[in-house]
Design an enzyme around this catalytic site. Structure first.
Site, PDB file in Angstrom:
ATOM      1  N   SER A  69       0.963  -1.239  -0.070  1.00 24.50           N
ATOM      2  CA  SER A  69      -0.069   0.096  -0.235  1.00 24.50           C
ATOM      3  C   SER A  69       1.163   1.441   0.117  1.00 24.50           C
ATOM      4  O   SER A  69       0.282   2.766   0.092  1.00 24.50           O
ATOM      5  CB  SER A  69      -1.409  -0.286   1.383  1.00 24.50           C
ATOM      6  OG  SER A  69      -1.644  -0.789   1.352  1.00 24.50           O
ATOM      7  N   TRP A  73       7.456   3.344   0.509  1.00 24.81           N
ATOM      8  CA  TRP A  73       7.118   5.096   0.171  1.00 24.81           C
ATOM      9  C   TRP A  73       7.545   5.729   1.808  1.00 24.81           C
ATOM     10  O   TRP A  73       8.213   6.555   2.256  1.00 24.81           O
ATOM     11  CB  TRP A  73       6.490   5.425  -0.360  1.00 24.81           C
ATOM     12  CG  TRP A  73       6.640   6.702  -0.775  1.00 24.81           C
ATOM     13  CD1 TRP A  73       7.073   7.101  -1.128  1.00 24.81           C
ATOM     14  CD2 TRP A  73       5.024   7.195  -1.028  1.00 24.81           C
ATOM     15  NE1 TRP A  73       6.916   8.909  -1.686  1.00 24.81           N
ATOM     16  CE2 TRP A  73       5.458   9.063  -1.900  1.00 24.81           C
ATOM     17  CE3 TRP A  73       4.395   6.740  -1.969  1.00 24.81           C
ATOM     18  CZ2 TRP A  73       4.870   9.470  -2.703  1.00 24.81           C
ATOM     19  CZ3 TRP A  73       2.683   7.907  -2.825  1.00 24.81           C
ATOM     20  CH2 TRP A  73       3.487   9.104  -2.714  1.00 24.81           C
ATOM     21  N   HIS A 134       2.959  -3.983   9.772  1.00 22.47           N
ATOM     22  CA  HIS A 134       2.268  -4.647   9.498  1.00 22.47           C
ATOM     23  C   HIS A 134       0.838  -5.471  10.009  1.00 22.47           C
ATOM     24  O   HIS A 134      -0.402  -5.341   9.403  1.00 22.47           O
ATOM     25  CB  HIS A 134       2.220  -5.961   8.545  1.00 22.47           C
ATOM     26  CG  HIS A 134       3.237  -5.598   7.241  1.00 22.47           C
ATOM     27  ND1 HIS A 134       2.854  -4.190   6.408  1.00 22.47           N
ATOM     28  CD2 HIS A 134       4.262  -6.258   6.156  1.00 22.47           C
ATOM     29  CE1 HIS A 134       3.869  -3.822   5.577  1.00 22.47           C
ATOM     30  NE2 HIS A 134       4.569  -5.019   5.247  1.00 22.47           N
ATOM     31  N   ARG A 156      -4.191   1.078   0.553  1.00 26.12           N
ATOM     32  CA  ARG A 156      -4.570   1.888  -1.016  1.00 26.12           C
ATOM     33  C   ARG A 156      -5.553   1.264  -1.099  1.00 26.12           C
ATOM     34  O   ARG A 156      -6.441   0.346  -0.680  1.00 26.12           O
ATOM     35  CB  ARG A 156      -3.477   1.182  -1.530  1.00 26.12           C
ATOM     36  CG  ARG A 156      -2.884   1.529  -2.579  1.00 26.12           C
ATOM     37  CD  ARG A 156      -1.853   0.525  -3.525  1.00 26.12           C
ATOM     38  NE  ARG A 156      -1.213   1.154  -4.704  1.00 26.12           N
ATOM     39  CZ  ARG A 156      -0.289   0.678  -5.545  1.00 26.12           C
ATOM     40  NH1 ARG A 156       0.458  -0.237  -5.039  1.00 26.12           N
ATOM     41  NH2 ARG A 156       0.215   1.036  -6.486  1.00 26.12           N
ATOM     42  N   TYR A 219      -2.490   5.656  -0.270  1.00 21.81           N
ATOM     43  CA  TYR A 219      -1.835   5.980  -1.124  1.00 21.81           C
ATOM     44  C   TYR A 219      -2.040   7.317  -1.669  1.00 21.81           C
ATOM     45  O   TYR A 219      -0.898   7.623  -2.551  1.00 21.81           O
ATOM     46  CB  TYR A 219      -1.012   4.717  -1.683  1.00 21.81           C
ATOM     47  CG  TYR A 219      -0.018   4.454  -2.741  1.00 21.81           C
ATOM     48  CD1 TYR A 219       1.118   4.247  -2.600  1.00 21.81           C
ATOM     49  CD2 TYR A 219      -0.933   5.072  -4.615  1.00 21.81           C
ATOM     50  CE1 TYR A 219       2.279   4.209  -3.450  1.00 21.81           C
ATOM     51  CE2 TYR A 219       0.313   4.078  -5.069  1.00 21.81           C
ATOM     52  CZ  TYR A 219       1.118   4.360  -4.979  1.00 21.81           C
ATOM     53  OH  TYR A 219       2.301   4.505  -5.847  1.00 21.81           O
TER      54      TYR A 219
HETATM   55  S1  PPS Z   1       5.668  -3.443   1.193  1.00 25.01           S
HETATM   56  O1  PPS Z   1       6.124  -5.559   0.521  1.00 25.01           O
HETATM   57  O2  PPS Z   1       4.440  -3.763   1.925  1.00 25.01           O
HETATM   58  O3  PPS Z   1       7.041  -2.976   1.914  1.00 25.01           O
HETATM   59  O4  PPS Z   1       4.787  -2.663  -0.533  1.00 25.01           O
HETATM   60  P1  PPS Z   1       4.368  -1.519  -0.392  1.00 25.01           P
HETATM   61  O5  PPS Z   1       5.833  -0.662  -0.514  1.00 25.01           O
HETATM   62  O6  PPS Z   1       3.402  -1.403   0.795  1.00 25.01           O
HETATM   63  O7  PPS Z   1       4.226  -1.088  -1.768  1.00 25.01           O
HETATM   64  C1  PPS Z   1       4.842  -1.711  -2.984  1.00 25.01           C
HETATM   65  C2  PPS Z   1       4.064  -0.811  -4.075  1.00 25.01           C
HETATM   66  O8  PPS Z   1       4.176   0.424  -3.094  1.00 25.01           O
HETATM   67  C3  PPS Z   1       5.218   0.968  -4.823  1.00 25.01           C
HETATM   68  N1  PPS Z   1       6.308   2.010  -4.644  1.00 25.01           N
HETATM   69  C4  PPS Z   1       6.397   3.236  -4.335  1.00 25.01           C
HETATM   70  N2  PPS Z   1       5.018   4.014  -5.009  1.00 25.01           N
HETATM   71  C5  PPS Z   1       5.791   5.756  -4.733  1.00 25.01           C
HETATM   72  N3  PPS Z   1       6.599   5.916  -3.883  1.00 25.01           N
HETATM   73  C6  PPS Z   1       7.759   5.226  -3.940  1.00 25.01           C
HETATM   74  N4  PPS Z   1       8.699   5.712  -3.241  1.00 25.01           N
HETATM   75  C7  PPS Z   1       7.555   3.760  -3.660  1.00 25.01           C
HETATM   76  N5  PPS Z   1       8.220   2.785  -4.088  1.00 25.01           N
HETATM   77  C8  PPS Z   1       7.475   2.023  -3.568  1.00 25.01           C
HETATM   78  C9  PPS Z   1       5.827  -0.060  -5.580  1.00 25.01           C
HETATM   79  O9  PPS Z   1       6.247   0.074  -6.817  1.00 25.01           O
HETATM   80  C10 PPS Z   1       4.594  -1.215  -5.646  1.00 25.01           C
HETATM   81  O10 PPS Z   1       3.297  -0.371  -6.288  1.00 25.01           O
HETATM   82  P2  PPS Z   1       3.037  -1.409  -7.572  1.00 25.01           P
HETATM   83  O11 PPS Z   1       1.444  -0.471  -7.940  1.00 25.01           O
HETATM   84  O12 PPS Z   1       3.363  -2.636  -7.348  1.00 25.01           O
HETATM   85  O13 PPS Z   1       3.885  -0.773  -8.377  1.00 25.01           O
END
Ligand code: PPS
Length: 332
Positions: A69, A73, A134, A156, A219
């Site tokens: 979610s 980031w 989590h 998200r 998100y």
């Molecule tokens: S986890 O494994 O739970 O820690 O994953 P999580 O970080 O929650 O979610 C991964 C999705 O976040 C996107 N992502 C980002 N989006 C915007 N900015 C930044 N810096 C960023 N870093 C990771 C990542 O690409 C995953 O989304 P999707 O839709 O799969 O691309």
């Protein structure tokens, strides 16, 4: 130092063995139904250790999230904001040489092994500590809910969350279920740390009841107006960077450092593993809103929309999904 007596360890083992078990979205990890949520089997002991042995400090900052979610980031943003007094140079920032998951540990994993050493290293961390979880709100250790520490939660829209989860697990584990089968599990709440609706609603309600304790983020909102929401985070944390006299350039630099494109392109995030298990590059896929439209059939859209409507009801929680298709309880 003995943290756990043999008797206690045996009782915990027996409890874990007695838990209902389901195959999650993929063959590994299996999920155990523990305290009303689907906990990856590998982490049940970690959650128990977290609940029994973790002592929150009043100045701790927690990044809480439903998986896939925006955890990565938000970990980056929270780490940079909280540690701005220590690392004010954006040219030599730890985020340029470490992945956010290395800088901000998820406690249910961190405490699942080497307990005495891990507890010691947590108590030796420089303060304020930025930590992550989590675990759903009702299962957090009492010291987190009772102390003055702060929680920033991110979730998200359930459509993109499912697609992100699917893509992630197909890369990091063998694909055991079809997309449709995995979707059925997701609709039944059987997913890591799910059901997703109770996870979100737990933190949502707490953010309304205790707005100084829990900041609730989506998100989509963070993506669409990053400046506004990063300022909200900084204000919530009472960070000096929001006080008069500190220029907007600091906020802009924080956003630039943590943005998807920057992080994905960093050498440190292109290779290597987190916890020797997951390749760092898999935490950065597309980082978009609305990619789900490329995956869902009309009947899946209808089904998930109905579940969102039914589960979120009149809670006031709704999502932008960026689709032309009108969705109940979602604004496009
Ligand atoms: S986890 O494994 O739970 O820690 O994953 P999580 O970080 O929650 O979610 C991964 C999705 O976040 C996107 N992502 C980002 N989006 C915007 N900015 C930044 N810096 C960023 N870093 C990771 C990542 O690409 C995953 O989304 P999707 O839709 O799969 O691309």
């Amino acid at each position: 130092m003995a943290f756990v007596s043999d008797k206690e360890a045996n009782e915990e083992n027996e409890l874990i063995l007695s838990l209902p078990k389901e195959m999650g979205l993929f063959a590994a990890p299996y999920l155990n139904l523990f305290q009303d949520f689907w906990c990856p089997s590998l982490y049940v002991q970690g959650v128990i250790n977290f609940q029994k042995h973790f002592d929150a400090k009043d100045n701790d900052v927690f990044v809480a999230s439903f998986p896939k979610s925006g955890t990565t980031w938000l970990k980056a943003l929270a780490f940079v904001i909280v540690n701005h007094h220590r690392f004010s140079s954006f040219d030599h920032h730890p985020l340029l040489s470490s992945n956010p998951h290395q800088l901000v540990s998820g406690l249910e994993f961190f405490l699942s092994h080497d307990l005495p050493d891990q507890i010691l290293s947590l108590s030796n961390m420089s303060e304020p500590r930025v930590l992550a979880t989590h675990v759903p709100l009702p299962s957090l250790p009492e010291s987190i809910t009772k102390s003055n520490c702060k929680i920033i939660y991110i979730c998200r829209n359930p459509f993109d969350t499912f697609v992100s989860t699917w893509e992630f697990f197909t890369k990091v584990s063998s694909r055991a279920l079809t997309f449709e089968e995995a979707f059925e599990k997701y609709c039944n709440g059987i997913t890591v740390f799910g059901p997703w609706w109770s996870h979100m609603l737990g933190y949502w309600k707490e953010s309304i009841d205790r707005p100084n304790k829990v900041l609730f983020l989506k998100y989509e909102d963070l993506k669409e107006d990053t400046v506004f929401h990063v300022k909200r985070i900084a204000e919530f944390l009472d960070s000096p960077i929001t006080r008069e006299g500190v220029s907007n350039t600091v906020i802009e630099n924080i956003i630039k450092l943590c943005r998807f494109e920057t992080m994905k392109d960093l050498e440190v995030n292109k290779s290597g593993y987190i916890n020797n298990i997951i390749e760092k590059k898999h935490f950065f896929r597309k980082g978009e809103i609305g990619d789900w439209i490329n995956y869902f059939s009309p009947s899946m859209i209808e089904k998930l929309s109905k579940i969102i409507e039914e589960k979120l009801g009149d809670s006031g929680l709704s999502f932008k999904v960026h689709s032309e298709i009108p969705l109940q309880h979602a604004t496009s």
